[in-house]
Enzyme design. Sequence first.
Site, PDB file in Angstrom:
ATOM      1  N   ASP A  25       0.823  -1.211   0.000  1.00  0.00           N
ATOM      2  CA  ASP A  25       0.000   0.000   0.000  1.00  0.00           C
ATOM      3  C   ASP A  25       0.856   1.259   0.000  1.00  0.00           C
ATOM      4  OD1 ASP A  25       0.769  -0.920   2.645  1.00  0.00           O
ATOM      5  OD2 ASP A  25      -0.380   0.756   3.449  1.00  0.00           O
ATOM      6  N   TYR A 144       1.024   0.260  15.871  1.00  0.00           N
ATOM      7  CA  TYR A 144       2.394   0.676  16.151  1.00  0.00           C
ATOM      8  C   TYR A 144       2.457   1.540  17.402  1.00  0.00           C
ATOM      9  CZ  TYR A 144       3.611  -0.842  11.427  1.00  0.00           C
ATOM     10  OH  TYR A 144       3.811  -1.586  10.291  1.00  0.00           O
ATOM     11  N   LYS A 174      -0.416  -6.582  13.631  1.00  0.00           N
ATOM     12  CA  LYS A 174       0.940  -6.328  13.166  1.00  0.00           C
ATOM     13  C   LYS A 174       1.532  -5.211  14.015  1.00  0.00           C
ATOM     14  CE  LYS A 174       3.283  -4.265   9.130  1.00  0.00           C
ATOM     15  NZ  LYS A 174       3.097  -3.879   7.708  1.00  0.00           N
TER      16      LYS A 174
END
Length: 261
Positions: A25, A144, A174
């Site tokens: 992406d 994150y 993730k």
Amino acid sequence: MTFAGFDARLDRISTADRFLIVPMDHGITMGAVTGLKDIEATIDGVTRGGADAVLTQKGIASRVHANTNGAGYIVHLNGSTTIGPDENDKRVTGTVKGAVRAGADAVSMHINVGSTYEPDQIEFLAQLTEDAADYGLPVLAMAYARGPGVEGDDPEALGHAVRLAEELGADVVKTGYSGDGASFQHVVESTRLPVVIAGGSRGTNRETVEMVRGAMDGGAAGVSMGRSVFQHDDPEAIATAVSAVVHEDADVENALAAAGL
């Protein structure tokens, strides 16, 4: 309780509960960088190398499907650019319904835990998991640890990020890598979700494979690696090496040898 369709789709983006996802992406973030101009060839190469799924924004879907060699497809639903005012300000770029129209097996969303934009991104991800559940569509949360005073490789911060993803209803998460398997174990133990690591910018072949080996030793369920794979001189080869670690539990030397690297 899950829908049969949910389980089928989760199987399409993984192999035996292990994940090798190649996100591409980055065109919205960085432009048509190396590996993304001829994205068709890159997708063909990484899936031949063993990637379970590729990930793009919805507008690239027509360039994806003919080249996946049977691998799964994830549509990413927010983004920002490196030339905009703040790359951490990820804005919604699509809907679950649109992802289904694009042929997605799953959807994903990025959240920067600890950033100025965290409150809005929490709301975005919470709504996404609600909408995706109506379609039996798995959600990959890219959670994150990023923001003022936040160390992106701190295991405590990463553990908070992955737990937040679970609390908001994600199915796979993730996050960044803490740097070694021992410290990453805390991250994995912070959630019941499968945890996959980001690859970050490209390193050497050995550095990439050593990072994957360390994460797997720390309990990771796999990787979601973009630039380390699609910007490689031979995306198929590096995907083969990473796949050997993720899917065959190979050590670093054997993984590199299997890929001819």
